[in-house]
Design a protein around this motif. Structure first.
Motif, PDB file in Angstrom:
ATOM      1  N   TRP A  31      -1.168   4.988   1.008  1.00  0.00           N
ATOM      2  CA  TRP A  31      -1.284   4.804  -0.441  1.00  0.00           C
ATOM      3  C   TRP A  31      -1.168   3.327  -0.793  1.00  0.00           C
ATOM      4  O   TRP A  31      -0.601   2.535  -0.039  1.00  0.00           O
ATOM      5  CB  TRP A  31      -0.209   5.603  -1.197  1.00  0.00           C
ATOM      6  CG  TRP A  31       1.210   5.171  -0.940  1.00  0.00           C
ATOM      7  CD1 TRP A  31       2.054   5.648   0.015  1.00  0.00           C
ATOM      8  CD2 TRP A  31       1.943   4.159  -1.653  1.00  0.00           C
ATOM      9  NE1 TRP A  31       3.271   5.007  -0.052  1.00  0.00           N
ATOM     10  CE2 TRP A  31       3.238   4.090  -1.065  1.00  0.00           C
ATOM     11  CE3 TRP A  31       1.650   3.309  -2.723  1.00  0.00           C
ATOM     12  CZ2 TRP A  31       4.219   3.207  -1.513  1.00  0.00           C
ATOM     13  CZ3 TRP A  31       2.631   2.427  -3.165  1.00  0.00           C
ATOM     14  CH2 TRP A  31       3.894   2.383  -2.565  1.00  0.00           C
ATOM     15  N   PHE A  32      -1.736   2.972  -1.947  1.00  0.00           N
ATOM     16  CA  PHE A  32      -1.591   1.609  -2.454  1.00  0.00           C
ATOM     17  C   PHE A  32      -1.210   1.638  -3.932  1.00  0.00           C
ATOM     18  O   PHE A  32      -1.480   2.611  -4.643  1.00  0.00           O
ATOM     19  CB  PHE A  32      -2.862   0.776  -2.256  1.00  0.00           C
ATOM     20  CG  PHE A  32      -4.164   1.460  -2.549  1.00  0.00           C
ATOM     21  CD1 PHE A  32      -4.378   2.185  -3.717  1.00  0.00           C
ATOM     22  CD2 PHE A  32      -5.224   1.369  -1.647  1.00  0.00           C
ATOM     23  CE1 PHE A  32      -5.591   2.795  -3.984  1.00  0.00           C
ATOM     24  CE2 PHE A  32      -6.443   1.973  -1.902  1.00  0.00           C
ATOM     25  CZ  PHE A  32      -6.621   2.688  -3.076  1.00  0.00           C
ATOM     26  N   PRO A  33      -0.554   0.564  -4.425  1.00  0.00           N
ATOM     27  CA  PRO A  33      -0.326   0.434  -5.865  1.00  0.00           C
ATOM     28  C   PRO A  33      -1.680   0.434  -6.570  1.00  0.00           C
ATOM     29  O   PRO A  33      -2.627  -0.212  -6.111  1.00  0.00           O
ATOM     30  CB  PRO A  33       0.381  -0.919  -5.992  1.00  0.00           C
ATOM     31  CG  PRO A  33       1.011  -1.143  -4.658  1.00  0.00           C
ATOM     32  CD  PRO A  33       0.050  -0.549  -3.671  1.00  0.00           C
ATOM     33  N   ALA A  47      -4.694  11.442  -5.574  1.00  0.00           N
ATOM     34  CA  ALA A  47      -5.440  11.217  -4.337  1.00  0.00           C
ATOM     35  C   ALA A  47      -6.854  10.744  -4.646  1.00  0.00           C
ATOM     36  O   ALA A  47      -7.532  11.286  -5.526  1.00  0.00           O
ATOM     37  CB  ALA A  47      -5.482  12.488  -3.507  1.00  0.00           C
ATOM     38  N   LEU A  48      -7.290   9.711  -3.907  1.00  0.00           N
ATOM     39  CA  LEU A  48      -8.644   9.170  -4.037  1.00  0.00           C
ATOM     40  C   LEU A  48      -9.391   9.311  -2.719  1.00  0.00           C
ATOM     41  O   LEU A  48      -8.786   9.396  -1.645  1.00  0.00           O
ATOM     42  CB  LEU A  48      -8.609   7.683  -4.393  1.00  0.00           C
ATOM     43  CG  LEU A  48      -8.128   7.218  -5.759  1.00  0.00           C
ATOM     44  CD1 LEU A  48      -8.250   5.699  -5.835  1.00  0.00           C
ATOM     45  CD2 LEU A  48      -8.925   7.872  -6.870  1.00  0.00           C
ATOM     46  N   VAL A  65      -6.880   8.298   0.414  1.00  0.00           N
ATOM     47  CA  VAL A  65      -5.839   7.310   0.147  1.00  0.00           C
ATOM     48  C   VAL A  65      -5.189   7.638  -1.192  1.00  0.00           C
ATOM     49  O   VAL A  65      -5.846   8.137  -2.112  1.00  0.00           O
ATOM     50  CB  VAL A  65      -6.424   5.876   0.152  1.00  0.00           C
ATOM     51  CG1 VAL A  65      -7.489   5.717  -0.921  1.00  0.00           C
ATOM     52  CG2 VAL A  65      -5.331   4.829  -0.007  1.00  0.00           C
ATOM     53  N   GLY A  66      -3.908   7.375  -1.299  1.00  0.00           N
ATOM     54  CA  GLY A  66      -3.191   7.651  -2.529  1.00  0.00           C
ATOM     55  C   GLY A  66      -3.289   6.500  -3.516  1.00  0.00           C
ATOM     56  O   GLY A  66      -3.088   5.341  -3.156  1.00  0.00           O
ATOM     57  N   ALA A 104       5.260  -2.838  -1.061  1.00  0.00           N
ATOM     58  CA  ALA A 104       3.798  -2.785  -0.953  1.00  0.00           C
ATOM     59  C   ALA A 104       3.416  -1.332  -0.734  1.00  0.00           C
ATOM     60  O   ALA A 104       4.279  -0.447  -0.675  1.00  0.00           O
ATOM     61  CB  ALA A 104       3.312  -3.656   0.207  1.00  0.00           C
ATOM     62  N   GLY A 105       2.117  -1.078  -0.623  1.00  0.00           N
ATOM     63  CA  GLY A 105       1.687   0.253  -0.230  1.00  0.00           C
ATOM     64  C   GLY A 105       2.121   0.541   1.195  1.00  0.00           C
ATOM     65  O   GLY A 105       2.629  -0.341   1.902  1.00  0.00           O
ATOM     66  N   ILE A 106       1.936   1.767   1.636  1.00  0.00           N
ATOM     67  CA  ILE A 106       2.331   2.157   2.992  1.00  0.00           C
ATOM     68  C   ILE A 106       1.129   2.744   3.715  1.00  0.00           C
ATOM     69  O   ILE A 106       0.413   3.587   3.164  1.00  0.00           O
ATOM     70  CB  ILE A 106       3.492   3.165   2.966  1.00  0.00           C
ATOM     71  CG1 ILE A 106       4.766   2.467   2.477  1.00  0.00           C
ATOM     72  CG2 ILE A 106       3.713   3.791   4.342  1.00  0.00           C
ATOM     73  CD1 ILE A 106       5.987   3.358   2.421  1.00  0.00           C
ATOM     74  N   ALA A 107       0.907   2.272   4.924  1.00  0.00           N
ATOM     75  CA  ALA A 107      -0.132   2.821   5.789  1.00  0.00           C
ATOM     76  C   ALA A 107       0.550   3.664   6.855  1.00  0.00           C
ATOM     77  O   ALA A 107       1.170   3.131   7.779  1.00  0.00           O
ATOM     78  CB  ALA A 107      -0.955   1.704   6.430  1.00  0.00           C
TER      79      ALA A 107
END
Length: 477
Positions: free
Chosen positions: A119-121, A207-208, A224-225, A235-238
């Motif tokens: 996910w990312f901001p 969700a995208l 990806v979220g 930050a986002g998390i991978a």
């Protein structure tokens, strides 16, 4: 000369000599004769102002992460080898950058082998509480890069009937898509929002599906979220764990590997590489790598997150030349019914975690072999770490070595700076392993979590095709 002295006094400045970083097979007998490691202590004119706070923060974050791993809560295409820079940060993790969208937007992510979601901001309205670790402000949208879906021509919200929605929520379509008519193939309901709780924070959003741009290849419809709010997430998390939503699964990787540079380079331009290898090629064969099998994950009801972790067959823990007596159930593979016991490797945990049943005998043995040094109880209270030893006025300190012996014969010998850290004006050194406070133990879950602090300056390989974990000592910077 002054700058050199200041560098010598940096947070993680430790020097080890005399002992090689790994033992394997016949060499083990020769190397175990060297039971202590020596560090040089250079006294500083002024101690780092925040050294106790940083150690305490990392210890608390590592313990919170361990509690989440042991008690997780989640609310509802092959590529060639490629690499991306991997950088250390003072919040305790390592970050990578990935590009999503058309045209691509570059986003930073914490690389996390202990989770599976990416996910990312997201959007201009993204809100994050207690996320600006650099300024200490509770909220600062400007300091956190956000993905803007409307600027990407390939971004779209995941529909409820899309099978990828089932990767996040209940795979039963009727259970998650209550507004869709039975057997409908034309439902406009979107995939329900997600809410993820981490050890010390959370995130939630929608969700995208969008294109992941790896330079060598574009991966369309990557799940990806799009997080709209978070707490305590830098930050986002991978997610690089096991699971359908994780990066390795979505890319069809056969292998991924990394080499973590020392945390003394936190928040600098220094970086190493995260390497991704597709199913179609075997990847470069490197010499000197020792392997141990990745074990079968326990399947525990209401603890689905246990299926995401990478379990290792940790056989013994050695302190100096002595094998620490630890009851077998704690190190052996996790109980299939409860998920209790066993060891995992996790890049998202900073300091290695040990359950009290494992930590106490290890700590006692370290204290026994370091009995020439007085305990620094006041430093232990400030940092949350133990044991800490008073080394005031000493130029050299000799401490027992620490080894993890895995099934199959592989042995990980930790450099001294990977398990002891200087605290304050070089008046103490502390073991960088955490455990639960008395009476607050999590009942189930892994008993050992191998954190990234102990993985510094190791080449680490997750061979998913052959189901094995490999490592070798290597200067990463």
């Amino acid at each position: 000369m002054e700058s050199e002295s200041q560098d010598t006094c940096s947070f993680y400045r430790l020097y080890s000599v005399a002992l090689p970083s790994m033992v394997h097979g016949p060499r083990a007998t020769q190397d175990t004769a060297q039971e202590h490691k020596t560090i040089s202590l250079s006294l500083c004119a002024q101690p780092p102002l925040d050294v106790y706070h940083r150690l305490s923060h990392l210890a608390a974050a590592s313990l919170a992460r361990a509690h989440h791993i042991k008690n997780p809560k989640l609310t509802p295409a092959a590529v060639t080898t490629t690499s991306t820079p991997l950088s250390p940060h003072s919040y305790g993790g390592y970050s990578i950058t990935l590009k999503f969208g058309t045209p691509p937007q570059t986003m930073p992510f914490v690389m996390d082998t202990g989770s599976s979601f990416v996910w990312f901001p997201c959007t201009h309205n993204y809100v994050c509480k207690d996320c600006d670790f650099s300024t200490g402000q509770s909220e600062d949208r400007r300091s956190i890069p956000t993905f803007i879906p409307k600027l990407s021509s390939t971004a779209r919200i995941v529909g409820c009937l899309n099978p990828k929605c089932g990767w996040i929520h209940n795979p039963d379509t009727r259970a998650r898509c209550s507004d869709c008519a039975l057997n409908s193939s034309n439902c406009t309901q979107i995939c329900p929002p997600y809410l993820i709780l981490y050890g010390s924070g959370s995130t939630g959003g929608l969700a995208l599906l969008d294109t992941l741009d790896l330079n060598e290849k574009k991966v369309p419809e990557f799940l990806v979220g799009c997080s709209l709010f978070s707490s305590r997430q830098p930050a986002g998390i991978a997610g690089f764990g096991r699971g359908e939503t994780a990066v390795p699964s979505q890319l069809g990787l056969s292998k991924f590997s990394y080499c973590l540079v020392s945390h003394k380079f936190d928040d600098t331009q220094m970086s190493s590489s995260l390497n991704l290898t597709g199913n179609s090629i075997s990847g470069e064969k490197l010499a000197g790598i020792r392997y141990t099998r990745l074990l079968k994950n326990p399947q525990v009801q209401a603890k689905e997150q246990f299926s995401v972790y990478y379990y290792l067959g940790l056989k013994n823990i050695m302190v100096g030349r002595k094998r620490v007596k630890i009851p077998r159930p704690y190190l052996s593979p996790a109980d299939s019914a409860t998920g209790d016991g066993g060891a995992i490797v996790d890049s998202g945990t900073t300091f290695t975690y040990m359950g009290r049943e494992v930590f106490e005998p290890v700590a006692r043995e370290i204290e026994t072999q370091a009995r020439g040094y007085k305990r620094a109880k006041e430093v232990e209270a400030l940092t949350g770490l133990r044991p800490c030893f008073n080394v005031s006025g000493l130029k050299m300190v000799s401490l027992p070595s620490l080894r993890f012996k895995f099934k199959g014969g592989a042995v990980m010998v930790f450099p001294l700076e990977n398990y002891f850290s200087i605290a304050g004006k070089a008046e103490a050194v502390c073991l960088t392993v955490v455990t639960d406070p008395p009476g607050r133990e999590e009942p189930n879950g892994p008993k050992v979590i191998l954190g990234n602090f102990q993985q510094q300056n190791f080449y680490v390989e997750y061979d998913l095709k052959k189901n094995r974990f490999g490592f070798r000592p290597q200067k990463c910077a």
